[in-house]
Motif scaffolding. Structure first.
Motif, mmCIF file in Angstrom:
data_model
loop_
_atom_site.group_PDB
_atom_site.id
_atom_site.type_symbol
_atom_site.label_atom_id
_atom_site.label_comp_id
_atom_site.label_asym_id
_atom_site.label_seq_id
_atom_site.Cartn_x
_atom_site.Cartn_y
_atom_site.Cartn_z
ATOM 1 N N GLY A 60 33.509 34.589 -32.222
ATOM 2 C CA GLY A 60 33.188 33.993 -33.430
ATOM 3 C C GLY A 60 32.360 35.111 -34.329
ATOM 4 O O GLY A 60 32.164 34.427 -35.377
ATOM 5 N N VAL A 61 32.631 36.383 -34.059
ATOM 6 C CA VAL A 61 31.835 37.204 -34.993
ATOM 7 C C VAL A 61 32.881 38.376 -35.699
ATOM 8 O O VAL A 61 32.659 39.231 -36.341
ATOM 9 N N ALA A 62 34.314 37.971 -35.442
ATOM 10 C CA ALA A 62 35.264 38.911 -35.965
ATOM 11 C C ALA A 62 35.163 39.137 -37.682
ATOM 12 O O ALA A 62 35.438 40.130 -38.145
ATOM 13 N N ASP A 63 34.922 37.887 -38.066
ATOM 14 C CA ASP A 63 35.079 37.901 -39.661
ATOM 15 C C ASP A 63 33.604 38.890 -40.083
ATOM 16 O O ASP A 63 34.090 39.509 -41.190
ATOM 17 N N THR A 64 32.463 38.879 -39.480
ATOM 18 C CA THR A 64 31.532 39.733 -39.922
ATOM 19 C C THR A 64 31.738 40.971 -39.732
ATOM 20 O O THR A 64 31.414 41.991 -40.740
ATOM 21 N N ILE A 65 32.353 41.397 -38.626
ATOM 22 C CA ILE A 65 32.816 42.949 -38.421
ATOM 23 C C ILE A 65 34.017 43.304 -39.417
ATOM 24 O O ILE A 65 33.789 44.450 -39.878
ATOM 25 N N ARG A 66 34.776 42.514 -39.822
ATOM 26 C CA ARG A 66 35.682 42.877 -40.748
ATOM 27 C C ARG A 66 35.044 43.224 -42.313
ATOM 28 O O ARG A 66 35.494 44.002 -43.052
ATOM 29 N N GLN A 67 34.196 42.306 -42.488
ATOM 30 C CA GLN A 67 33.406 42.459 -43.929
ATOM 31 C C GLN A 67 32.580 43.969 -44.015
ATOM 32 O O GLN A 67 32.417 44.313 -45.026
ATOM 33 N N SER A 68 32.035 44.102 -42.785
ATOM 34 C CA SER A 68 31.079 45.207 -42.721
ATOM 35 C C SER A 68 31.847 46.672 -42.471
ATOM 36 O O SER A 68 31.369 47.475 -42.754
ATOM 37 N N GLY A 69 32.824 46.598 -41.678
ATOM 38 C CA GLY A 69 33.694 47.814 -41.349
ATOM 39 C C GLY A 69 34.887 47.996 -42.312
ATOM 40 O O GLY A 69 34.762 47.641 -43.455
ATOM 41 N N ALA A 70 35.678 48.944 -41.811
ATOM 42 C CA ALA A 70 36.896 49.249 -42.396
ATOM 43 C C ALA A 70 38.231 49.146 -41.571
ATOM 44 O O ALA A 70 38.079 49.641 -40.509
ATOM 45 N N GLU A 71 39.052 48.664 -42.327
ATOM 46 C CA GLU A 71 40.359 48.372 -41.492
ATOM 47 C C GLU A 71 41.065 50.124 -41.484
ATOM 48 O O GLU A 71 41.104 50.499 -42.329
ATOM 49 N N ILE A 72 41.601 49.941 -40.090
ATOM 50 C CA ILE A 72 42.270 51.218 -39.836
ATOM 51 C C ILE A 72 43.780 50.990 -39.973
ATOM 52 O O ILE A 72 44.280 50.601 -38.818
ATOM 53 N N PRO A 73 44.468 51.521 -40.676
ATOM 54 C CA PRO A 73 45.959 51.205 -40.655
ATOM 55 C C PRO A 73 46.720 52.160 -40.038
ATOM 56 O O PRO A 73 48.013 51.901 -39.461
ATOM 57 N N THR A 74 46.393 53.329 -39.730
ATOM 58 C CA THR A 74 46.748 54.509 -38.954
ATOM 59 C C THR A 74 46.034 55.240 -38.130
ATOM 60 O O THR A 74 44.720 55.427 -38.454
#
Length: 218
Positions: A60-74
């Motif tokens: 239940g904490v993935a959304d929090t990490i997405r908001q504070s972190g950076a998505e890595i496409p490659t």
């Protein structure tokens, strides 16, 4: 976990907090102790690949990490001169799990701590002995108190006191590798996981959100 009600988790780092949240969601309320006087802040950044984000989703904490972190496409591996050796499309590799995210370790710990609900770790607390019986373990704390548990879990790092008490002391061995980890301002040109490799050395830089990059060198 039939027959298990009283659980002690030793260590309030990433593993201990994730486990405590999972147990809470399963209907158990574990005790947590931590030798430090606050949540550990060791480390700088962390790269969470798709299966890690899938696990955090279940906590239940993935959304929090997405908001504070950076998505890595490659993920790109280059030579020490910058010549590209290989590039991996993380979205296609991890499409069945979730996105890959670069995050600051403190942000991950904060998110996991937010999943504890009413569970409150006891800081500045250690155990001094574990007396194992057939079905329970009596834990002795450094304040002189004792308590019985159905399950004691060591999540207290490479110098685990729980492991030493249960299986004997085994100290970590130096394997000859030295590494530096730090956070810095993320260059505009760095938008993904980027590794530069040379003879017997490597340098990795990963965006971790909020204009920050995590660097690792060895």
């Amino acid at each position: 976990m039939a027959g298990v009600e009283r659980v002690l988790i030793v260590g309030a780092g990433m593993a201990g907090l994730a486990l405590a949240t999972a147990l809470r969601r399963a209907g158990l309320v574990p005790d947590i102790i931590e030798r430090a006087d606050r949540f550990p802040v060791d480390g700088a950044g962390i790269y969470l690949v798709g299966n890690a984000m899938r696990a955090l989703e279940r906590l239940g904490v993935a959304d929090t990490i997405r908001q504070s972190g950076a998505e890595i496409p490659t993920q790109t591996i280059s030579s020490e001169t910058g010549r590209r050796i290989v590039q991996v499309d993380t979205a296609s590799v991890w499409s069945g799990c979730g996105p890959c995210i670069g995050a600051r370790r403190t942000d991950l710990l904060s998110a996991l701590a937010g999943g504890l609900g009413t569970i409150s770790p006891r800081f500045s607390t250690t155990l001094t002995a574990i007396d194992q019986n057939t079905d329970t373990a009596k834990v002795h704390f450094d304040d002189g108190s004792t308590q019985d548990y159905d399950l004691v879990i060591g999540a207290d790092g490479i110098r685990s006191s729980v492991r030493a008490m249960a299986f004997g002391g085994t100290e970590p061995r130096f394997c000859g590798q030295v590494a530096w980890r730090f956070l810095t301002r993320c260059p505009a040109s760095v938008t993904s996981w980027s590794l530069f490799v040379g003879k017997s050395r490597a340098f990795l830089i990963i965006p971790v959100g909020q204009g920050t990059a995590y660097c690792y060198a060895d």
